[in-house]
Write a protein that holds these residues in place. Structure first.
Motif, PDB file in Angstrom:
ATOM      1  N   ASN A  70      -5.187   2.396   4.349  1.00 48.66           N
ATOM      2  CA  ASN A  70      -5.171   0.933   4.452  1.00 48.66           C
ATOM      3  C   ASN A  70      -3.853   0.435   5.029  1.00 48.66           C
ATOM      4  O   ASN A  70      -3.831  -0.507   5.825  1.00 48.66           O
ATOM      5  CB  ASN A  70      -5.434   0.296   3.090  1.00 48.66           C
ATOM      6  CG  ASN A  70      -6.871   0.464   2.664  1.00 48.66           C
ATOM      7  OD1 ASN A  70      -7.767   0.581   3.486  1.00 48.66           O
ATOM      8  ND2 ASN A  70      -7.092   0.492   1.367  1.00 48.66           N
ATOM      9  N   CYS A  98       0.834  -1.208   0.000  1.00 51.03           N
ATOM     10  CA  CYS A  98       0.000   0.000   0.000  1.00 51.03           C
ATOM     11  C   CYS A  98       0.866   1.254   0.000  1.00 51.03           C
ATOM     12  O   CYS A  98       0.519   2.248  -0.659  1.00 51.03           O
ATOM     13  CB  CYS A  98      -0.931  -0.003   1.207  1.00 51.03           C
ATOM     14  SG  CYS A  98      -2.311  -1.133   1.048  1.00 51.03           S
ATOM     15  N   TRP A 108      -8.184  13.353  -9.075  1.00 51.45           N
ATOM     16  CA  TRP A 108      -8.940  12.359  -8.332  1.00 51.45           C
ATOM     17  C   TRP A 108      -8.071  11.189  -7.892  1.00 51.45           C
ATOM     18  O   TRP A 108      -8.496  10.374  -7.056  1.00 51.45           O
ATOM     19  CB  TRP A 108     -10.136  11.854  -9.134  1.00 51.45           C
ATOM     20  CG  TRP A 108      -9.830  11.385 -10.524  1.00 51.45           C
ATOM     21  CD1 TRP A 108      -9.883  12.125 -11.664  1.00 51.45           C
ATOM     22  CD2 TRP A 108      -9.395  10.084 -10.902  1.00 51.45           C
ATOM     23  NE1 TRP A 108      -9.519  11.362 -12.736  1.00 51.45           N
ATOM     24  CE2 TRP A 108      -9.216  10.092 -12.303  1.00 51.45           C
ATOM     25  CE3 TRP A 108      -9.142   8.909 -10.224  1.00 51.45           C
ATOM     26  CZ2 TRP A 108      -8.795   8.984 -13.010  1.00 51.45           C
ATOM     27  CZ3 TRP A 108      -8.726   7.798 -10.926  1.00 51.45           C
ATOM     28  CH2 TRP A 108      -8.560   7.841 -12.310  1.00 51.45           C
ATOM     29  N   LEU A 109      -6.858  11.080  -8.402  1.00 47.22           N
ATOM     30  CA  LEU A 109      -5.951  10.031  -7.937  1.00 47.22           C
ATOM     31  C   LEU A 109      -5.492  10.269  -6.495  1.00 47.22           C
ATOM     32  O   LEU A 109      -5.037   9.344  -5.822  1.00 47.22           O
ATOM     33  CB  LEU A 109      -4.734   9.921  -8.847  1.00 47.22           C
ATOM     34  CG  LEU A 109      -4.952   9.245 -10.194  1.00 47.22           C
ATOM     35  CD1 LEU A 109      -3.663   9.245 -10.986  1.00 47.22           C
ATOM     36  CD2 LEU A 109      -5.465   7.841 -10.022  1.00 47.22           C
ATOM     37  N   LEU A 122      -6.367   6.668   0.253  1.00 44.83           N
ATOM     38  CA  LEU A 122      -6.956   5.376   0.599  1.00 44.83           C
ATOM     39  C   LEU A 122      -5.859   4.333   0.829  1.00 44.83           C
ATOM     40  O   LEU A 122      -5.945   3.527   1.772  1.00 44.83           O
ATOM     41  CB  LEU A 122      -7.912   4.923  -0.507  1.00 44.83           C
ATOM     42  CG  LEU A 122      -8.756   3.694  -0.228  1.00 44.83           C
ATOM     43  CD1 LEU A 122      -9.711   3.956   0.920  1.00 44.83           C
ATOM     44  CD2 LEU A 122      -9.517   3.311  -1.481  1.00 44.83           C
ATOM     45  N   CYS A 123      -4.828   4.357   0.010  1.00 45.90           N
ATOM     46  CA  CYS A 123      -3.705   3.430   0.192  1.00 45.90           C
ATOM     47  C   CYS A 123      -2.975   3.709   1.504  1.00 45.90           C
ATOM     48  O   CYS A 123      -2.596   2.770   2.225  1.00 45.90           O
ATOM     49  CB  CYS A 123      -2.737   3.538  -0.981  1.00 45.90           C
ATOM     50  SG  CYS A 123      -3.371   2.834  -2.503  1.00 45.90           S
ATOM     51  N   LEU A 177       1.125   6.671  -6.876  1.00 46.71           N
ATOM     52  CA  LEU A 177       0.026   7.582  -7.207  1.00 46.71           C
ATOM     53  C   LEU A 177       0.407   9.039  -6.971  1.00 46.71           C
ATOM     54  O   LEU A 177       0.048   9.922  -7.757  1.00 46.71           O
ATOM     55  CB  LEU A 177      -1.220   7.213  -6.394  1.00 46.71           C
ATOM     56  CG  LEU A 177      -1.909   5.917  -6.799  1.00 46.71           C
ATOM     57  CD1 LEU A 177      -2.988   5.554  -5.798  1.00 46.71           C
ATOM     58  CD2 LEU A 177      -2.490   6.037  -8.195  1.00 46.71           C
ATOM     59  N   PHE A 237      -7.321   8.034  -4.095  1.00 50.44           N
ATOM     60  CA  PHE A 237      -6.814   6.668  -4.015  1.00 50.44           C
ATOM     61  C   PHE A 237      -5.466   6.601  -3.302  1.00 50.44           C
ATOM     62  O   PHE A 237      -5.162   5.605  -2.640  1.00 50.44           O
ATOM     63  CB  PHE A 237      -6.733   6.064  -5.417  1.00 50.44           C
ATOM     64  CG  PHE A 237      -8.089   5.827  -6.013  1.00 50.44           C
ATOM     65  CD1 PHE A 237      -8.898   4.822  -5.530  1.00 50.44           C
ATOM     66  CD2 PHE A 237      -8.555   6.627  -7.029  1.00 50.44           C
ATOM     67  CE1 PHE A 237     -10.153   4.596  -6.057  1.00 50.44           C
ATOM     68  CE2 PHE A 237      -9.807   6.422  -7.566  1.00 50.44           C
ATOM     69  CZ  PHE A 237     -10.613   5.401  -7.084  1.00 50.44           C
TER      70      PHE A 237
END
Length: 143
Positions: free
Chosen positions: A80, A51, A69-70, A76-77, A58, A73
């Motif tokens: 996580n 992650c 919008w990346l 989010l990585c 990213l 993510f």
């Protein structure tokens, strides 16, 4: 006041949906079970660097002018990776508490069996959930 209630209900529904269907939440829930607790640290050793690498990739795409919008993510990585790391740090304590609780229950059941007493209903439901102790009580009673 109504906006607060609607926002509260909406966030509760989103949270329950994510707990049920998000892959990392399903994995964390399984890693907290009795069968999966032994796999929590190895899973964290694999997932956390993965992650972190994905988040770094990213962010580098974002720095080169990628779509904004990346960033969602990437965050989010990072989140996580944080969840799996925290789960791996908590796991040894949870495992120790689980083993201590199981040991205490076995000694309680053994002392009740030696005295010839019937185990309490709460202990009986625990025995039925754990297969080995339930088999031992079935052998004792002859059922």
């Amino acid at each position: 006041m109504i906006i607060f209630i609607v926002a509260w209900c909406l966030s509760a529904n989103i949270c329950s949906y994510l707990q049920a269907y998000a892959p990392t939440n399903i994995a964390i829930a399984w890693l907290r079970t009795r069968r999966g607790i032994n796999w929590a640290i190895p899973a964290a050793l694999v997932v956390t660097p993965g992650c972190a690498w994905a988040a770094d990739a990213l962010v580098s795409i974002l720095d080169r002018g990628g779509p904004p919008w990346l960033g969602f993510f990437a965050m989010l990585c990072v989140w996580n990776a944080f969840k799996f790391t925290l789960n791996a740090l908590i796991t040894p304590f949870r495992l120790a508490v689980s083993r201590q609780r199981r040991r205490r229950l076995k000694t309680l059941l053994r002392s009740q069996m030696e005295r010839g007493q019937q185990p309490h209903s709460r202990d009986r439901s625990r025995r039925l959930r754990s297969g080995r102790v339930a088999l031992a009580s079935c052998r004792r009673t002859g059922t």
